[in-house]
Design a protein around this motif. Sequence first.
Motif, PDB file in Angstrom:
ATOM      1  N   ARG A  89      -3.100   0.237  -3.951  1.00 30.29           N
ATOM      2  CA  ARG A  89      -2.772  -0.818  -4.930  1.00 30.29           C
ATOM      3  C   ARG A  89      -1.901  -0.569  -6.329  1.00 30.29           C
ATOM      4  O   ARG A  89      -2.573   0.073  -6.661  1.00 30.29           O
ATOM      5  N   MET A 142      -6.521   0.711   6.066  1.00 28.17           N
ATOM      6  CA  MET A 142      -7.815   1.304   4.822  1.00 28.17           C
ATOM      7  C   MET A 142      -9.268   1.411   5.966  1.00 28.17           C
ATOM      8  O   MET A 142      -9.439   0.936   5.913  1.00 28.17           O
ATOM      9  N   ASN A 202      -7.217   5.075  -1.871  1.00 30.18           N
ATOM     10  CA  ASN A 202      -8.406   4.846  -0.841  1.00 30.18           C
ATOM     11  C   ASN A 202      -7.632   5.773   0.546  1.00 30.18           C
ATOM     12  O   ASN A 202      -6.417   6.497   0.926  1.00 30.18           O
ATOM     13  N   LEU A 214       1.117  -1.465  -0.347  1.00 35.15           N
ATOM     14  CA  LEU A 214       0.271   0.027   0.092  1.00 35.15           C
ATOM     15  C   LEU A 214       1.092   1.146   0.150  1.00 35.15           C
ATOM     16  O   LEU A 214       1.996   1.717   1.080  1.00 35.15           O
ATOM     17  N   GLU A 222      -3.249  -3.866   5.665  1.00 38.11           N
ATOM     18  CA  GLU A 222      -4.785  -3.403   5.462  1.00 38.11           C
ATOM     19  C   GLU A 222      -5.348  -2.891   6.783  1.00 38.11           C
ATOM     20  O   GLU A 222      -5.914  -1.752   5.861  1.00 38.11           O
TER      21      GLU A 222
END
Lengths: 352, 394
Positions: free
Chosen positions: A173, B345, A162, A131, B342
Amino acid sequence: MDFTFTEDQLAFKEAISRFLKTEVPPEVLRDICDTEEGSTSELRQKMAEQGLAALSVPENQGGLGMDDTAWSLLTQELGYYAIPDSMADTAYVASGLLTALPEGTQQREQLLEMIAEGSIRIAVVHGVNPLVVDLHLADKALVEHEGEVHLVSREQFDCERNTSIDSSRRVSRLNFSASSASKIAGADDGSGVWAETLNRGALAVAGKSLGLAQRMLDLSVDYAIQRKQFGKPIGSFQAVKHKLADVVGGIETAKPTLYRAAYALANGDARADLYVSHAKLACCQAAMVAARHGIQVHGAMGYTWEADLQMFMKRAWALQASWGTAEFHRQRVADDILADGVAIGPQYTFEG
Amino acid sequence: MKLTFNAEDERFRDEIAQWLETNLQGEFAKLKFRGGPGDEHMFSEERKRWEQRLAEGGWTCIGWPEAWGGRNASIEQQVIFAEEYARAGAPGRVGHIGEGLTGPTILAFGTDEQKARYLPGILNGTEFWCQGYSEPSAGSDLANVRTRAVQNAETGKWEITGQKIWTSLAHESEWCFVLARTESGSVAHRGLGFFLVAMDQPGVDIRPIEQMTGTSEFNEVFFDDAIAADLIGEPGQGWHIAMTLLGFERGVSTLGQQMQFQNELNELIRLARSNGAARNPNIRQRLAEAHTGLRLMRYNAMRMLSDTEDAGSESSALVYKLHWSSWHRNLGALAMDVLGPEAEMLESAPYNLTRMQSLFLFTRADTIYGGTNQIQRNIIAERGLGMPKEAKGR
């Protein structure tokens, strides 16, 4: 053994620190977080004018030619003021990658010159850091693909932006197909360059985390002195004092690991992975402890949006898994010390 | 020792489980697993209607005496109710403060007239309550309350002036119970009264506080000559009543909370299995540790609620909050590590958190509200171990 910095390095750090303190006080940070991008090109431009963009670009390409040790100081400043910008990704990580490529590599010199001028944003995309911050804003991306280095322009890749738990971060990504046209270095040169680049990414995160830890500590100490309960400053109670003593313990013990790792990178140490992982683990841990104890010391105030602490905590939390999770870095340490033929024994105890 | 439920209890379990399954349908289906910690701001109107549905089924205030509309349910049955309620994913209770705190307090200290006035609204799910304890200068030092109550010489009514803070659900409540100083010049726990104040009146101003989650579940409440409808007990008795009430807070609701924790842990295990984190030895160990911690919590709560002469039970109650808050905070941190990069996010812009992010952020408050971990440790040491009190500045 000498952990001191040069006068130039310290003077530069001081100048940048003063600049960031004036330019990005918490209220400005909040305003920037509220913008669509969570960052502004004005701030980016001003930082470039201060010489941050050119810091480690070689002098031949118009840079200041400073090394990783200077960045170990400056990333702490970027962290301390929670600078909402991906400047270090371009000026440190991408610049380091390009510098490490053989001279004459396609676009190498040109891109380095643009970095030094502050006229380009380059994102670095690696499997360990899937990310990528501000990828959608990048003019170019340097991409790891089977050890090769690929260079792609913004119009050649897709990415979905995001939002993050940290209001200033926009992460994406990369979607793109590697081709011979995008390749600028093969795996022969690339593997070593990527190993170094991963370490720079992790070290930048470590430095920022340590700066954040210090900021959270400073805010918490101020609060503990000013806030009164039971007729006394809460900082006079041992339960509170000891929490903050643990925070400073974490910060101070992490700091030399950061410098050790920067030195290893600057000098091409064969065990740089080990030192960088030490630093990443210790600095992120210091930031997590500072966040956890910081909110506890602030009590319910620390849980509000209004208290500045939350901005620093969220940055620290977001950085935690950036450029390698704690698991990843512990694994690297384990791989080093448990390898066959590892240099273990009395004669090695204090080596490095 | 008896660690099983009897046949009658099991019939009770079937009954409530069945009822929940039948009723968590239609307009209420969307409320499943909603409105819990970190999600209290969601579906408040629907959840109030759900309270009324519960009431129609006779499932509010089951521990209250039958004379006041309860079922006089045994501790075992209350435990079963809390477990089944959480297991079914029934929504976070909007009525929990009235049912668990106001009601028992009025039952213990109120007059028959007061019981008749306030208990039916709680029982029916038509009147909701919030708790007016903390103030800007009275957090950990709760006895430092500065809100004043002055009796109007003409009307005989008590008038309340001052500021409360961190008042959960004030904006959803008809009523607030307020700890206020009845005796001017009094300090600490002396000279306090326990008042019931209607929220919908000119002297009450409610301002939401934005949390680091970006949502607002708690508020600042300003009282400016607000008229108290009632005083519970006598002036000067407020601290005693307030402390008794905090004892109710440790009651059976903790068992339902544990079932929510179990739901969260189950979800986390599911995530770890699906994203591969469960193959990581460190994550595996921490999941196992979390599971063990939750079982400890459950047995400890059951023991705490047992009617026993066991000398340890007082200590077991004292350590309980510290244990669950620390456990829950660690679960939040583990959730972030299971998600890896992640974790940061968001569900969506501008600031909509994922369920795991809500868990993580919300659990940072667990070690603070209802007595910080530091205050809990002081209580354990001073009350539980009889150690000398820490020096205070007044």
